[in-house]
Write a protein that holds these residues in place. Structure first.
Motif, PDB file in Angstrom:
ATOM      1  N   LEU A 150      45.182  48.088  45.583  1.00  0.00           N
ATOM      2  CA  LEU A 150      44.446  49.354  45.606  1.00  0.00           C
ATOM      3  C   LEU A 150      44.116  49.786  47.031  1.00  0.00           C
ATOM      4  O   LEU A 150      44.077  50.991  47.312  1.00  0.00           O
ATOM      5  CB  LEU A 150      43.172  49.249  44.766  1.00  0.00           C
ATOM      6  N   GLN A 151      43.890  48.825  47.929  1.00  0.00           N
ATOM      7  CA  GLN A 151      43.662  49.171  49.341  1.00  0.00           C
ATOM      8  C   GLN A 151      44.866  49.941  49.880  1.00  0.00           C
ATOM      9  O   GLN A 151      44.718  50.967  50.542  1.00  0.00           O
ATOM     10  CB  GLN A 151      43.465  47.900  50.189  1.00  0.00           C
ATOM     11  N   VAL A 152      46.068  49.429  49.619  1.00  0.00           N
ATOM     12  CA  VAL A 152      47.292  50.068  50.111  1.00  0.00           C
ATOM     13  C   VAL A 152      47.470  51.439  49.469  1.00  0.00           C
ATOM     14  O   VAL A 152      47.738  52.426  50.153  1.00  0.00           O
ATOM     15  CB  VAL A 152      48.531  49.174  49.841  1.00  0.00           C
ATOM     16  N   LEU A 153      47.314  51.502  48.161  1.00  0.00           N
ATOM     17  CA  LEU A 153      47.508  52.778  47.452  1.00  0.00           C
ATOM     18  C   LEU A 153      46.472  53.818  47.883  1.00  0.00           C
ATOM     19  O   LEU A 153      46.797  54.998  48.004  1.00  0.00           O
ATOM     20  CB  LEU A 153      47.438  52.563  45.936  1.00  0.00           C
ATOM     21  N   SER A 154      45.270  53.379  48.113  1.00  0.00           N
ATOM     22  CA  SER A 154      44.219  54.297  48.551  1.00  0.00           C
ATOM     23  C   SER A 154      44.507  54.838  49.954  1.00  0.00           C
ATOM     24  O   SER A 154      44.303  56.010  50.233  1.00  0.00           O
ATOM     25  CB  SER A 154      42.873  53.582  48.524  1.00  0.00           C
ATOM     26  N   LYS A 195      40.052  54.094  42.500  1.00  0.00           N
ATOM     27  CA  LYS A 195      39.493  54.350  43.835  1.00  0.00           C
ATOM     28  C   LYS A 195      37.994  54.083  43.857  1.00  0.00           C
ATOM     29  O   LYS A 195      37.468  53.511  44.818  1.00  0.00           O
ATOM     30  CB  LYS A 195      39.785  55.783  44.258  1.00  0.00           C
ATOM     31  N   ALA A 196      37.300  54.482  42.791  1.00  0.00           N
ATOM     32  CA  ALA A 196      35.858  54.253  42.710  1.00  0.00           C
ATOM     33  C   ALA A 196      35.557  52.758  42.632  1.00  0.00           C
ATOM     34  O   ALA A 196      34.631  52.258  43.290  1.00  0.00           O
ATOM     35  CB  ALA A 196      35.269  54.978  41.504  1.00  0.00           C
ATOM     36  N   GLN A 197      36.346  52.030  41.838  1.00  0.00           N
ATOM     37  CA  GLN A 197      36.143  50.590  41.720  1.00  0.00           C
ATOM     38  C   GLN A 197      36.433  49.896  43.050  1.00  0.00           C
ATOM     39  O   GLN A 197      35.728  48.967  43.435  1.00  0.00           O
ATOM     40  CB  GLN A 197      37.015  49.996  40.609  1.00  0.00           C
ATOM     41  N   LEU A 198      37.463  50.352  43.741  1.00  0.00           N
ATOM     42  CA  LEU A 198      37.781  49.797  45.056  1.00  0.00           C
ATOM     43  C   LEU A 198      36.600  49.973  46.003  1.00  0.00           C
ATOM     44  O   LEU A 198      36.217  49.038  46.712  1.00  0.00           O
ATOM     45  CB  LEU A 198      39.030  50.473  45.636  1.00  0.00           C
ATOM     46  N   GLU A 199      36.008  51.149  46.020  1.00  0.00           N
ATOM     47  CA  GLU A 199      34.865  51.402  46.905  1.00  0.00           C
ATOM     48  C   GLU A 199      33.669  50.538  46.529  1.00  0.00           C
ATOM     49  O   GLU A 199      32.979  50.012  47.413  1.00  0.00           O
ATOM     50  CB  GLU A 199      34.491  52.886  46.908  1.00  0.00           C
ATOM     51  N   ARG A 200      33.415  50.373  45.225  1.00  0.00           N
ATOM     52  CA  ARG A 200      32.307  49.507  44.801  1.00  0.00           C
ATOM     53  C   ARG A 200      32.567  48.060  45.229  1.00  0.00           C
ATOM     54  O   ARG A 200      31.674  47.376  45.723  1.00  0.00           O
ATOM     55  CB  ARG A 200      32.125  49.574  43.279  1.00  0.00           C
ATOM     56  N   GLU A 201      33.789  47.607  45.042  1.00  0.00           N
ATOM     57  CA  GLU A 201      34.133  46.227  45.403  1.00  0.00           C
ATOM     58  C   GLU A 201      34.086  46.036  46.916  1.00  0.00           C
ATOM     59  O   GLU A 201      33.595  45.021  47.412  1.00  0.00           O
ATOM     60  CB  GLU A 201      35.512  45.862  44.851  1.00  0.00           C
ATOM     61  N   ALA A 254      32.211  47.707  49.010  1.00  0.00           N
ATOM     62  CA  ALA A 254      30.798  47.710  49.393  1.00  0.00           C
ATOM     63  C   ALA A 254      30.140  46.375  49.037  1.00  0.00           C
ATOM     64  O   ALA A 254      29.359  45.829  49.826  1.00  0.00           O
ATOM     65  CB  ALA A 254      30.067  48.861  48.704  1.00  0.00           C
ATOM     66  N   ARG A 255      30.472  45.820  47.864  1.00  0.00           N
ATOM     67  CA  ARG A 255      29.914  44.533  47.450  1.00  0.00           C
ATOM     68  C   ARG A 255      30.346  43.432  48.404  1.00  0.00           C
ATOM     69  O   ARG A 255      29.535  42.624  48.854  1.00  0.00           O
ATOM     70  CB  ARG A 255      30.345  44.197  46.021  1.00  0.00           C
ATOM     71  N   ARG A 256      31.635  43.411  48.730  1.00  0.00           N
ATOM     72  CA  ARG A 256      32.152  42.385  49.637  1.00  0.00           C
ATOM     73  C   ARG A 256      31.561  42.530  51.035  1.00  0.00           C
ATOM     74  O   ARG A 256      31.215  41.547  51.681  1.00  0.00           O
ATOM     75  CB  ARG A 256      33.678  42.450  49.698  1.00  0.00           C
ATOM     76  N   SER A 257      31.448  43.766  51.512  1.00  0.00           N
ATOM     77  CA  SER A 257      30.859  43.992  52.838  1.00  0.00           C
ATOM     78  C   SER A 257      29.410  43.539  52.882  1.00  0.00           C
ATOM     79  O   SER A 257      28.975  42.926  53.862  1.00  0.00           O
ATOM     80  CB  SER A 257      30.964  45.472  53.222  1.00  0.00           C
ATOM     81  N   ALA A 258      28.663  43.843  51.822  1.00  0.00           N
ATOM     82  CA  ALA A 258      27.255  43.422  51.769  1.00  0.00           C
ATOM     83  C   ALA A 258      27.153  41.895  51.755  1.00  0.00           C
ATOM     84  O   ALA A 258      26.266  41.318  52.404  1.00  0.00           O
ATOM     85  CB  ALA A 258      26.575  44.018  50.533  1.00  0.00           C
ATOM     86  N   MET A 259      28.054  41.242  51.035  1.00  0.00           N
ATOM     87  CA  MET A 259      28.052  39.793  50.987  1.00  0.00           C
ATOM     88  C   MET A 259      28.311  39.217  52.383  1.00  0.00           C
ATOM     89  O   MET A 259      27.597  38.324  52.842  1.00  0.00           O
ATOM     90  CB  MET A 259      29.108  39.289  50.006  1.00  0.00           C
ATOM     91  N   TYR A 260      29.327  39.748  53.085  1.00  0.00           N
ATOM     92  CA  TYR A 260      29.619  39.231  54.422  1.00  0.00           C
ATOM     93  C   TYR A 260      28.541  39.621  55.423  1.00  0.00           C
ATOM     94  O   TYR A 260      28.309  38.905  56.398  1.00  0.00           O
ATOM     95  CB  TYR A 260      31.021  39.647  54.882  1.00  0.00           C
TER      96      TYR A 260
END
Length: 163
Positions: free
Chosen positions: A55-59, A114-120, A122-128
């Protein structure tokens, strides 16, 4: 002195060569990153790593054919096809005929994907952000730069027929 010997000289850990430490630490990193992302606070990711990366690539690039997706991921087309089917079943991607070549299939991210990618993301960024809370902005930037370089060099190594 060989290149490998030079790289392993001056080690701060006697008896353990830097390249051996790199290998071990990367193996540990991969295992811990997957485990940490999935287990933290009982979270079960809606997007597995493979779907997240597709999804990163497709987005970023828009609709692509299976072979183009496979090339960008360094994977076999059959593997990417299975991953796309999984994304499609989840409603995150859709396949359609290529308007320029009716025999070819192109894949695109859906709005839900695309919405799920952004949520994921954001979740991963917050975790790191939590994990790296004690790291300075310089250290975070340096880590990002070195990881990007490592990924670039891994891709180049994979493509090099001499190795």
């Amino acid at each position: 002195m060989s290149k490998e010997t030079e790289e392993n000289a001056g080690d701060d850990h006697p008896g353990e060569a830097p390249l051996s430490r790199v290998e071990l630490q990367l193996a540990l990193l991969l295992r811990r990153a997957e485990r940490t992302g999935a287990v933290r606070a009982g979270h079960t990711p809606t997007l597995e790593r493979s779907g997240y990366l597709l999804l990163q690539v497709l987005s970023a690039e828009g609709p692509l054919g299976i072979n183009a997706l496979a090339a960008r991921q360094g994977l076999d087309a059959s593997t990417v096809t299975r991953q796309v089917v999984s994304l499609e079943k989840a409603g995150f991607a859709r396949r359609s005929r290529d308007p320029l070549d009716g025999r070819a299939v192109r894949v695109e991210a859906t709005e839900s994907g695309k919405a799920q990618l952004e949520r994921e993301r954001a979740r991963r960024s917050a975790m790191y952000d939590q994990i790296l809370t004690d790291w300075s902005p310089f250290e975070r930037s340096l880590l990002a730069e070195l990881l990007e370089r490592l990924n670039h060099d891994l891709d180049a190594f994979r493509r090099d027929p001499e190795e």
